[in-house]
Structure formats: C-alpha cells, structure tokens
Motif scaffolding. Structure first.
Motif, PDB file in Angstrom:
ATOM      1  N   UNK A  95      10.544  18.220 -33.864  1.00  0.00           N
ATOM      2  CA  UNK A  95      10.873  17.276 -34.951  1.00  0.00           C
ATOM      3  C   UNK A  95      11.830  16.170 -34.531  1.00  0.00           C
ATOM      4  N   UNK A  96      12.517  16.383 -33.383  1.00  0.00           N
ATOM      5  CA  UNK A  96      13.654  15.513 -33.066  1.00  0.00           C
ATOM      6  C   UNK A  96      13.281  14.035 -32.886  1.00  0.00           C
ATOM      7  N   UNK A  97      12.139  13.755 -32.299  1.00  0.00           N
ATOM      8  CA  UNK A  97      11.791  12.349 -32.075  1.00  0.00           C
ATOM      9  C   UNK A  97      11.627  11.603 -33.393  1.00  0.00           C
ATOM     10  N   UNK A  98      11.081  12.308 -34.382  1.00  0.00           N
ATOM     11  CA  UNK A  98      10.904  11.659 -35.689  1.00  0.00           C
ATOM     12  C   UNK A  98      12.262  11.351 -36.326  1.00  0.00           C
ATOM     13  N   UNK A  99      13.181  12.279 -36.199  1.00  0.00           N
ATOM     14  CA  UNK A  99      14.527  12.066 -36.760  1.00  0.00           C
ATOM     15  C   UNK A  99      15.236  10.954 -35.986  1.00  0.00           C
ATOM     16  N   UNK A 100      15.077  10.965 -34.653  1.00  0.00           N
ATOM     17  CA  UNK A 100      15.762   9.972 -33.817  1.00  0.00           C
ATOM     18  C   UNK A 100      15.182   8.570 -34.003  1.00  0.00           C
ATOM     19  N   UNK A 101      14.036   8.468 -34.680  1.00  0.00           N
ATOM     20  CA  UNK A 101      13.424   7.154 -34.912  1.00  0.00           C
ATOM     21  C   UNK A 101      13.950   6.500 -36.193  1.00  0.00           C
ATOM     22  N   UNK A 102      14.760   7.237 -36.960  1.00  0.00           N
ATOM     23  CA  UNK A 102      15.272   6.695 -38.226  1.00  0.00           C
ATOM     24  C   UNK A 102      16.492   5.807 -37.963  1.00  0.00           C
ATOM     25  N   UNK A 103      16.429   4.572 -38.431  1.00  0.00           N
ATOM     26  CA  UNK A 103      17.484   3.582 -38.177  1.00  0.00           C
ATOM     27  C   UNK A 103      18.884   4.059 -38.538  1.00  0.00           C
ATOM     28  N   UNK A 104      19.012   4.670 -39.728  1.00  0.00           N
ATOM     29  CA  UNK A 104      20.344   5.111 -40.179  1.00  0.00           C
ATOM     30  C   UNK A 104      20.912   6.202 -39.268  1.00  0.00           C
ATOM     31  N   UNK A 105      20.026   7.063 -38.806  1.00  0.00           N
ATOM     32  CA  UNK A 105      20.458   8.142 -37.904  1.00  0.00           C
ATOM     33  C   UNK A 105      20.971   7.519 -36.609  1.00  0.00           C
ATOM     34  N   UNK A 106      20.218   6.568 -36.068  1.00  0.00           N
ATOM     35  CA  UNK A 106      20.617   5.930 -34.810  1.00  0.00           C
ATOM     36  C   UNK A 106      21.951   5.203 -34.951  1.00  0.00           C
ATOM     37  N   UNK A 135       2.093  18.944 -24.335  1.00  0.00           N
ATOM     38  CA  UNK A 135       1.717  18.172 -25.526  1.00  0.00           C
ATOM     39  C   UNK A 135       2.980  17.624 -26.222  1.00  0.00           C
ATOM     40  N   UNK A 136       3.999  18.478 -26.314  1.00  0.00           N
ATOM     41  CA  UNK A 136       5.265  18.065 -26.926  1.00  0.00           C
ATOM     42  C   UNK A 136       5.901  16.913 -26.136  1.00  0.00           C
ATOM     43  N   UNK A 137       5.852  17.009 -24.817  1.00  0.00           N
ATOM     44  CA  UNK A 137       6.430  15.964 -23.963  1.00  0.00           C
ATOM     45  C   UNK A 137       5.679  14.643 -24.153  1.00  0.00           C
ATOM     46  N   UNK A 138       4.345  14.735 -24.171  1.00  0.00           N
ATOM     47  CA  UNK A 138       3.524  13.513 -24.319  1.00  0.00           C
ATOM     48  C   UNK A 138       3.774  12.866 -25.685  1.00  0.00           C
ATOM     49  N   UNK A 139       3.843  13.716 -26.701  1.00  0.00           N
ATOM     50  CA  UNK A 139       4.068  13.218 -28.063  1.00  0.00           C
ATOM     51  C   UNK A 139       5.432  12.517 -28.134  1.00  0.00           C
ATOM     52  N   UNK A 140       6.439  13.169 -27.527  1.00  0.00           N
ATOM     53  CA  UNK A 140       7.782  12.578 -27.568  1.00  0.00           C
ATOM     54  C   UNK A 140       7.850  11.270 -26.782  1.00  0.00           C
ATOM     55  N   UNK A 141       7.135  11.205 -25.647  1.00  0.00           N
ATOM     56  CA  UNK A 141       7.108   9.965 -24.854  1.00  0.00           C
ATOM     57  C   UNK A 141       6.579   8.813 -25.703  1.00  0.00           C
ATOM     58  N   UNK A 142       5.504   9.107 -26.448  1.00  0.00           N
ATOM     59  CA  UNK A 142       4.888   8.052 -27.266  1.00  0.00           C
ATOM     60  C   UNK A 142       5.861   7.608 -28.356  1.00  0.00           C
ATOM     61  N   UNK A 143       6.430   8.573 -29.074  1.00  0.00           N
ATOM     62  CA  UNK A 143       7.352   8.202 -30.165  1.00  0.00           C
ATOM     63  C   UNK A 143       8.585   7.485 -29.585  1.00  0.00           C
ATOM     64  N   UNK A 144       9.146   8.026 -28.501  1.00  0.00           N
ATOM     65  CA  UNK A 144      10.380   7.446 -27.935  1.00  0.00           C
ATOM     66  C   UNK A 144      10.179   6.006 -27.435  1.00  0.00           C
TER      67      UNK A 144
END
Ligand code: DC
Length: 229
Positions: A98-109, A175-184
C-alpha cells in the motif's frame, strides 16, 4: 573536516537502506530512512481505515501521526510511530503493498518532507529515499542514484524476508517491485527522478561492501574539497 548531506535515491530494493546505514556508520553521521517514514504513515492509515481519497481524513490522520527514529541498545536506528516501535511491522508485505499509494498523496509528502528537512538541517546526515536529492535536499553535497536489475532486487528482498521468517514468493515480490517502480516514477507529486548532478550506482553486480566503499570514497573526496567549518 566539514560535514555534508549524503542523499541516496533510487528504486526500491537496490540496497539503498543497507548502504545508507553503513555509510552513516563509517562517516559517524546520522541515518534517516525516509521510506520508513512513508511506511509508518501507511501503517497508521491501514490501522485506522483512513480513506486515501478523502483529503479531510488524510489531513486529520497526519495530525495524529508522530514518527521518530530512536537508537536501540544494540545501536540500531528504529522507527517509532506514536511512541511504539513499528520497525518490524512496517517491513511486512501488506504495508509494502500500500505504501506507494500513500506516498503519492501530496499532503503526505509535504508533511514528510518538512520533517526530513528539519531533521537534516544540521548536516552530517545520510538520507535515503526517492526525492532526497531532487526535493528534500536539492543542495546536498553528495547525491547517489541507485539502480539494479528487477530480478536481482526481488531476490534480495526475498532473502531479507526469509531471514525475518516471512514466507515470500519470488513472483509476488517481483510484481510488487514492478508495481512500485511504476507508481514511484509516474506519480504527479515528486516522482522518482535522477538528479542531474547525481552519481549513478548500478548495484546489480556489486556487493554491499563495494557499494558502501564507493559512497564513502565519494563522500571523503567531496568533504576534502569543502571549506572547513
Ligand atoms: O525505500 P522503501 O522501499 O522503504 O520506500 C517505501 C515507499 O515509500 C516506496 O514505495 C516509495 C516511497 N518513498 C517515497 O515516495 N519517497 C521517499 N523519500 C522514500 C520512500
């Protein structure tokens, strides 16, 4: 010799954290694992069923999240969330998922970057993450950008999880690594980018010792060029 900021950015599971921790030890600097901060926020959001699409809920939750690093008796730097040691919990796959989705939120950053800038303002810090050399400390004296082949990264992460007693399927990790690479790399808020003045370190065929040695060498070189404090 004057103290500097060492910013280590790059993809997940390339050895950033292990390298950063050991470099900090060698230089007698403090280490900040910024990924751990995003993981701790994610854990809080999961535990409190915070809806990621609801800005009010996110802002309220951030207000209630206190993250700090404390040294344990063994000299390790561990992550505390609202006074509780969450070091082990935040490394689990359900948090990683879940972390990449949370880390993509502007307020969180915004909240995390503010805290990181406050922590590192005295120099003498090694920070690792995704946006350290580009956003958090764009004036860092030494910037490293780490990368490695995804399969090698997945094998390393699997080994880490096995050592912690967590059963982990290689395909799932990959799969988790690839997904996170894309989101990050594609998120709107400070995506993972190589700073133009960063040294690139491809760790596919490097041992941890070699990675540490390389960064320490660069740090020594840069520090020797700095005017004394
Ligand atoms: O380094 P890590 O795998 O522990 O990082 C966890 C997640 O947090 C990763 O998916 C990207 C995000 N992150 C970020 O967006 N910015 C940072 N400075 C550090 C981590």
């Amino acid at each position: 010799m004057s103290r500097i900021i060492v910013a280590i950015d790059g993809y997940s599971s390339c050895g950033k954290s292990s390298t950063a921790r050991l470099v900090a030890e060698r230089l007698n600097y403090r280490y900040i694992d910024t990924g751990a901060m995003y993981r701790a926020v994610t854990l809080y959001f999961l535990q409190n069923h915070v809806s990621l699409n609801n800005p009010r809920e996110v802002a309220d939750a951030l207000e209630k999240t206190d993250i700090e690093f404390r040294s344990t008796r063994e000299g390790k730097n561990e992550t505390f969330l609202n006074g509780l040691n969450v070091e082990e919990e935040i490394r689990k796959l359900y948090v990683a998922d879940q972390v990449s989705e949370v880390a993509a939120i502007g307020e969180v950053r915004k909240a995390m970057v503010r805290q990181q800038q406050r922590m590192g303002r005295k120099k003498g810090f090694v920070l690792d993450g995704r946006d350290i050399g580009t956003v958090v400390f764009p004036d860092a004296e030494l910037k490293i950008f780490m990368n490695a082949d995804p399969l090698v990264r997945a094998r390393r992460r699997q080994q880490e999880l096995i050592e912690k007693g967590e059963l982990a399927n290689l395909d799932e990790i990959l799969e988790n690594i690839r997904k996170r690479d894309i989101i990050d790399t594609t998120r709107e808020e400070s995506p993972l980018r190589q700073a133009p003045d960063a040294y690139v370190l491809d760790t596919t065929y490097m041992t941890l010792d070699e990675q540490v040695e390389r960064v320490v060498l660069l740090a020594d070189m840069i520090m020797s060029r700095q005017p004394s404090e």
